[in-house]
Design an enzyme around this catalytic site. Sequence first.
Site, PDB file in Angstrom:
ATOM      1  N   SER A  41      -2.554   8.371   5.375  1.00 22.10           N
ATOM      2  CA  SER A  41      -3.188   7.066   5.600  1.00 22.10           C
ATOM      3  C   SER A  41      -3.048   6.076   4.464  1.00 22.10           C
ATOM      4  CB  SER A  41      -4.678   7.252   5.926  1.00 22.10           C
ATOM      5  OG  SER A  41      -4.840   7.724   7.240  1.00 22.10           O
ATOM      6  N   SER A  97      -3.877   4.815   8.196  1.00 26.42           N
ATOM      7  CA  SER A  97      -4.974   3.988   8.647  1.00 26.42           C
ATOM      8  C   SER A  97      -5.389   2.897   7.667  1.00 26.42           C
ATOM      9  CB  SER A  97      -6.184   4.872   8.963  1.00 26.42           C
ATOM     10  OG  SER A  97      -6.659   5.536   7.797  1.00 26.42           O
ATOM     11  N   LYS A 113     -11.826   0.066   1.730  1.00 27.49           N
ATOM     12  CA  LYS A 113     -11.566   0.263   3.151  1.00 27.49           C
ATOM     13  C   LYS A 113     -12.869   0.210   3.959  1.00 27.49           C
ATOM     14  CE  LYS A 113      -8.802   3.685   5.792  1.00 27.49           C
ATOM     15  NZ  LYS A 113      -7.991   4.912   5.578  1.00 27.49           N
TER      16      LYS A 113
END
Length: 525
Positions: A209, A185, A105
Amino acid sequence: MAPSRRDALAQLGALLALPLVRWPRLATDPLTDTIAGFQAGRLRGEYTAEEVTRRALERCRERGTALRAVDLLADSALTEATRSDGRLRRGGLRGPLDGVPLFAKSIYDMAGLPTTASSAEWARLFPGPVRRDALEVQRLREAGAVLLGKTAADDFAYRGNGTSSLTGQVLNPYDPSGVRTPGGSSAGAAVVVATGMAFAALGTDDGGSNRIPAQFTGVVGMKPTFGLVPRTGVIPTWPYLDTHGPLARTVADAALMLDAIAGPHASDGLAMRAPWPRGVLARLRDDALAGARLGLVALHVPRTQMSAESLTVFDRAIADCVAAGAVVESFDAPVTRATVRAQFAEAAAARGDVAPDPNSPAATANALQRYFAGQGGDAVAHVQRGIAAYRAFYDVLPSDWEAVAALLRRPYEQDAAGVSFARSRAETVAQLTNAFRAQRLDAMVYPTMPFPAPAATSSWPDVRTTLGYGNWLGLPEVSVPAGHGTDGMPAGNLSFVGLPGSDGQLLALAHAYERQSQRFVLPPG
């Protein structure tokens, strides 16, 4: 000369440390196969890691860019793949992830790339490449993995929509209209996995997330036990909630990634200290649900608020578990998503402790200072440079710089509100543990989320979820695809949720459900 089928099978079994390996199917595209299938193809001489990595990078530049799923690509990927091919020729692969294309990420540090946090302002403030790897990235490299680069996310991994001010709104590959959110996210991480740009990706989870995009894109998402995976070298959020874990197309591939990144490290003072017993993949069995006892908390299945299609998908998932031999029964949990916050506060009051607060400003400020200190240079100056951009999302921090500066050097492990939160967590989890034992449960099951992906520009349905419940209690959770709707969109995931430390058992149960149901479907194109 390529090895025989028997020789390749023996090598694959040794590589994966499995007592029994089913000869994997041969996918037309190795990037959409399992990691075991990919390695089997390499062992048979059908392709090299370098060839597959080159294909993955091409796909990232084309479809990954179109879906706005990719933050940055690493120049080192092809070199890493070539080195893995050399190890294979010498018979010295480091393990099952050697040569496997993976992503991390955008909030992870990766040597040679800037850490953008998917924020246009942060990327402007810190444009230079960092010189270190986040600990999890380092562990993946040590396992021989090929790091393709970093995936797009919500700015600073703060929201659940996949909206980045740097790369734009990440698109859901199952939605031809381009309207529905992929969740967040860890949006880009889920999308690159679903579309076969990589086998797995590192994500983070403070309040859903990993699990939100897992459901909205129909992949496997895991939130491990809190503290199982140290978080050093990643832009921090809330130290008492933040949990890192894998997204993958299959439970087995998620287990392989978790196996590589889990385990204690002194740099994260909230990480678990017990060694991680590697080899979790060897525990995965197709019959793991046979005789398993699964608890169903009625409050965690808001049936009156769920659509008919969401209910159908969930009920079918439970039926699949029963068909695989599980006993699914009602569970009157001593703590639920509706009571967890009050119970934490009551426990603290009974101790005469300060109010528990997982979002304590002091803990977040110190974590941010330590993040920059790990990069070298003047950490305080870096915090001061970036604080306005960071605080625009994590507004728990004071607006006055002097007030922030006063918090930076207080170790988050000693933060009074955080310590009180951890004590309440331990007491509440002890009650849950007793209830599990009294009913002889192996896990709880419920919908990861009780609704499918809404439009990225719309408000979410006003339906309470269990996402924060898992983070507050630090429980491990594996979210597995449960099916698609009539519109072709992923309609729901089934979550297997257990007591802290039961990660291996949950992966085994989730794997058995996955083998029974087989609900993952590649997106169009």
